[in-house]
Scaffold this motif. Structure first.
Motif, mmCIF file in Angstrom:
data_model
loop_
_atom_site.group_PDB
_atom_site.id
_atom_site.type_symbol
_atom_site.label_atom_id
_atom_site.label_comp_id
_atom_site.label_asym_id
_atom_site.label_seq_id
_atom_site.Cartn_x
_atom_site.Cartn_y
_atom_site.Cartn_z
ATOM 1 N N GLU A 1 0.839 -1.208 0.000
ATOM 2 C CA GLU A 1 0.000 0.000 0.000
ATOM 3 C C GLU A 1 0.872 1.255 0.000
ATOM 4 O O GLU A 1 0.607 2.214 -0.738
ATOM 5 C CB GLU A 1 -0.912 0.007 1.231
ATOM 6 N N ALA A 2 1.917 1.235 0.837
ATOM 7 C CA ALA A 2 2.818 2.387 0.932
ATOM 8 C C ALA A 2 3.576 2.598 -0.372
ATOM 9 O O ALA A 2 3.742 3.725 -0.841
ATOM 10 C CB ALA A 2 3.807 2.177 2.085
ATOM 11 N N ARG A 3 4.018 1.505 -0.968
ATOM 12 C CA ARG A 3 4.760 1.597 -2.233
ATOM 13 C C ARG A 3 3.894 2.208 -3.335
ATOM 14 O O ARG A 3 4.355 3.071 -4.095
ATOM 15 C CB ARG A 3 5.244 0.209 -2.644
ATOM 16 N N GLU A 4 2.648 1.776 -3.431
ATOM 17 C CA GLU A 4 1.747 2.309 -4.452
ATOM 18 C C GLU A 4 1.480 3.797 -4.225
ATOM 19 O O GLU A 4 1.400 4.577 -5.180
ATOM 20 C CB GLU A 4 0.429 1.528 -4.459
ATOM 21 N N LEU B 1 3.530 5.997 -2.662
ATOM 22 C CA LEU B 1 4.747 6.743 -2.993
ATOM 23 C C LEU B 1 4.968 6.797 -4.503
ATOM 24 O O LEU B 1 5.437 7.807 -5.039
ATOM 25 C CB LEU B 1 5.961 6.112 -2.305
ATOM 26 N N LYS B 2 4.615 5.726 -5.170
ATOM 27 C CA LYS B 2 4.714 5.687 -6.633
ATOM 28 C C LYS B 2 3.836 6.776 -7.251
ATOM 29 O O LYS B 2 4.259 7.492 -8.165
ATOM 30 C CB LYS B 2 4.290 4.306 -7.140
ATOM 31 N N SER B 3 2.622 6.927 -6.725
ATOM 32 C CA SER B 3 1.697 7.936 -7.262
ATOM 33 C C SER B 3 2.185 9.352 -6.964
ATOM 34 O O SER B 3 2.041 10.258 -7.787
ATOM 35 C CB SER B 3 0.289 7.729 -6.688
ATOM 36 N N VAL B 4 2.782 9.544 -5.779
ATOM 37 C CA VAL B 4 3.329 10.860 -5.426
ATOM 38 C C VAL B 4 4.441 11.236 -6.404
ATOM 39 O O VAL B 4 4.479 12.351 -6.938
ATOM 40 C CB VAL B 4 3.880 10.871 -3.977
ATOM 41 N N ALA B 5 5.346 10.291 -6.648
ATOM 42 C CA ALA B 5 6.462 10.533 -7.572
ATOM 43 C C ALA B 5 5.965 10.768 -8.992
ATOM 44 O O ALA B 5 6.467 11.644 -9.704
ATOM 45 C CB ALA B 5 7.428 9.354 -7.538
ATOM 46 N N GLN B 6 4.968 10.000 -9.396
ATOM 47 C CA GLN B 6 4.428 10.119 -10.755
ATOM 48 C C GLN B 6 3.807 11.496 -10.992
ATOM 49 O O GLN B 6 3.809 12.007 -12.110
ATOM 50 C CB GLN B 6 3.382 9.026 -10.999
ATOM 51 N N ASN B 7 3.304 12.099 -9.919
ATOM 52 C CA ASN B 7 2.696 13.426 -10.025
ATOM 53 C C ASN B 7 3.695 14.552 -9.757
ATOM 54 O O ASN B 7 3.304 15.715 -9.611
ATOM 55 C CB ASN B 7 1.515 13.538 -9.057
ATOM 56 N N GLY B 8 4.976 14.188 -9.679
ATOM 57 C CA GLY B 8 6.016 15.205 -9.518
ATOM 58 C C GLY B 8 6.227 15.678 -8.095
ATOM 59 O O GLY B 8 6.887 16.700 -7.868
ATOM 60 N N GLY B 9 5.682 14.953 -7.110
ATOM 61 C CA GLY B 9 5.814 15.361 -5.716
ATOM 62 C C GLY B 9 7.156 14.993 -5.109
ATOM 63 O O GLY B 9 7.797 14.030 -5.526
ATOM 64 N N LYS B 10 7.568 15.770 -4.123
ATOM 65 C CA LYS B 10 8.800 15.493 -3.387
ATOM 66 C C LYS B 10 8.484 14.686 -2.131
ATOM 67 O O LYS B 10 7.532 14.984 -1.415
ATOM 68 C CB LYS B 10 9.500 16.797 -2.990
ATOM 69 N N ILE B 11 9.305 13.672 -1.865
ATOM 70 C CA ILE B 11 9.153 12.822 -0.683
ATOM 71 C C ILE B 11 10.375 13.044 0.198
ATOM 72 O O ILE B 11 11.503 12.789 -0.230
ATOM 73 C CB ILE B 11 9.047 11.337 -1.087
ATOM 74 N N LEU B 12 10.159 13.539 1.404
ATOM 75 C CA LEU B 12 11.264 13.816 2.317
ATOM 76 C C LEU B 12 11.574 12.579 3.156
ATOM 77 O O LEU B 12 10.727 12.093 3.895
ATOM 78 C CB LEU B 12 10.900 14.992 3.236
ATOM 79 N N PHE B 13 12.802 12.054 3.021
ATOM 80 C CA PHE B 13 13.251 10.897 3.803
ATOM 81 C C PHE B 13 13.808 11.400 5.136
ATOM 82 O O PHE B 13 14.654 12.300 5.152
ATOM 83 C CB PHE B 13 14.358 10.145 3.058
ATOM 84 N N VAL B 14 13.361 10.793 6.241
ATOM 85 C CA VAL B 14 13.819 11.228 7.563
ATOM 86 C C VAL B 14 14.236 10.034 8.413
ATOM 87 O O VAL B 14 13.439 9.130 8.673
ATOM 88 C CB VAL B 14 12.715 12.017 8.310
ATOM 89 N N LYS C 1 12.079 1.491 -5.188
ATOM 90 C CA LYS C 1 11.766 0.913 -6.504
ATOM 91 C C LYS C 1 10.416 1.426 -7.002
ATOM 92 O O LYS C 1 10.242 1.710 -8.184
ATOM 93 C CB LYS C 1 11.761 -0.617 -6.424
ATOM 94 N N GLY C 2 9.463 1.535 -6.084
ATOM 95 C CA GLY C 2 8.156 2.076 -6.446
ATOM 96 C C GLY C 2 8.252 3.540 -6.852
ATOM 97 O O GLY C 2 7.618 3.979 -7.820
ATOM 98 N N ILE C 3 9.062 4.306 -6.114
ATOM 99 C CA ILE C 3 9.252 5.726 -6.431
ATOM 100 C C ILE C 3 9.878 5.873 -7.819
ATOM 101 O O ILE C 3 9.447 6.710 -8.626
ATOM 102 C CB ILE C 3 10.143 6.402 -5.367
ATOM 103 N N LEU C 4 10.874 5.050 -8.109
ATOM 104 C CA LEU C 4 11.540 5.101 -9.420
ATOM 105 C C LEU C 4 10.570 4.748 -10.549
ATOM 106 O O LEU C 4 10.620 5.337 -11.631
ATOM 107 C CB LEU C 4 12.752 4.169 -9.439
ATOM 108 N N GLU C 5 9.683 3.799 -10.283
ATOM 109 C CA GLU C 5 8.660 3.448 -11.279
ATOM 110 C C GLU C 5 7.752 4.650 -11.535
ATOM 111 O O GLU C 5 7.365 4.928 -12.678
ATOM 112 C CB GLU C 5 7.827 2.265 -10.787
ATOM 113 N N GLY C 6 7.412 5.357 -10.462
ATOM 114 C CA GLY C 6 6.576 6.545 -10.598
ATOM 115 C C GLY C 6 7.279 7.641 -11.375
ATOM 116 O O GLY C 6 6.669 8.312 -12.219
ATOM 117 N N LEU C 7 8.575 7.824 -11.114
ATOM 118 C CA LEU C 7 9.342 8.859 -11.811
ATOM 119 C C LEU C 7 9.446 8.571 -13.308
ATOM 120 O O LEU C 7 9.481 9.489 -14.124
ATOM 121 C CB LEU C 7 10.748 8.970 -11.206
#
Length: 250
Positions: free
Chosen positions: A53-56, A58-71, A220-226
């Motif tokens: 669920e989380a991967r999907e 994050l994938k959608s966030v990346a696909q829409n050009g969103g930034k994901i902050l890693f902490v 990997k999900g984020i890269l797929e979205g990008l």
């Protein structure tokens, strides 16, 4: 019966090991499979479900050009998180969470700009023209700012999502994100509160092997979205397409 591949991988990477039973949050009960030698064992079927669920998401966030902050500010995890954040071209905080980073982002962004300017001046050799005392002071300031802001130079506005390893430790970040309704994806152990996390992934958030596997899976999900990022069509291409259409219509 053979285990599903994802469950086998989670098991091999020690994702199922929780904390000692005396250090737990009752709200994590639904994610606990059992207990062995006073250590909680996490239900990996639920981990696999939440991880997907989380991967999907994050994938959608990346696909829409969103930034994901890693902490993740745990010393043993800093290099792993930094490396994986850089791999998918996302900002990261791995040294210390600066209070107000999200809730007072306008001020933080000005500090980041100052850091960028000072770094450019040093690289251009401008420090060499300054008095020695001033150079020493500026170098110390740059070192401090490097630790705090070097991973967030690309963050020009608030992130669309935050990925956290150990939300109990990073509670200040959690509170700020919650206050601003910024979605949180988190690798969460048996001692934390899953109700303040939008996409909790129950699992071992201390061991490098566990954290690396979970984060790699998400990356990997984020890269797929990008790869599917919706980029606007350049005007030159639009003109060319219009010209071709008019030619075809003749």
């Amino acid at each position: 019966m053979a285990l599903p591949e994802i469950i086998r991988q989670l098991l091999e990477n020690g994702v199922h090991f929780g904390h000692l039973s005396k250090h737990w949050n009752p709200k994590m009960k639904k994610f606990i499979f059992g207990k062995k030698k006073n250590i909680y064992i996490i239900d990996l079927e639920k981990t696999a479900q939440k991880l997907e669920e989380a991967r999907e998401f994050l994938k959608s966030v990346a696909q829409n050009g969103g930034k994901i902050l890693f902490v993740s500010t745990k010393r043993q995890l800093r290099e792993v998180i930094k490396e994986l954040a850089v791999m998918c071209d996302m900002p990261y905080v791995c040294e210390r969470w600066v209070g107000g980073f999200l809730t007072n982002f306008a001020t933080i962004r000005e500090r980041i700009k100052k850091y960028i300017t000072l770094k450019e001046k040093r690289e251009a050799g401008e420090f060499e023209k300054m008095p020695h005392k001033e150079v020493v002071r500026l170098n110390k300031e740059l070192e401090r700012m490097e630790r705090m802001y070097s991973g967030t130079v690309s963050l020009e506005e608030l992130p669309q999502c935050v990925y956290i390893v150990d939300p109990k430790r990073e509670i200040a970040c959690v509170r700020e994100a919650n206050k601003l309704s910024i979605p949180i994806v988190a690798l969460i152990d048996t001692d934390a509160d899953p109700e303040v996390i939008d996409y909790p992934i129950p699992g071992n958030d201390d061991a490098i092997k566990s954290v690396k596997f979970i984060t790699q899976y998400l990356v990997k999900g984020i890269l797929e979205g990008l790869e599917k990022l919706d980029r606007p069509t350049p005007k030159s291409e639009e003109k060319q397409d219009t010209h071709l259409s008019s030619e075809e219509g003749k």
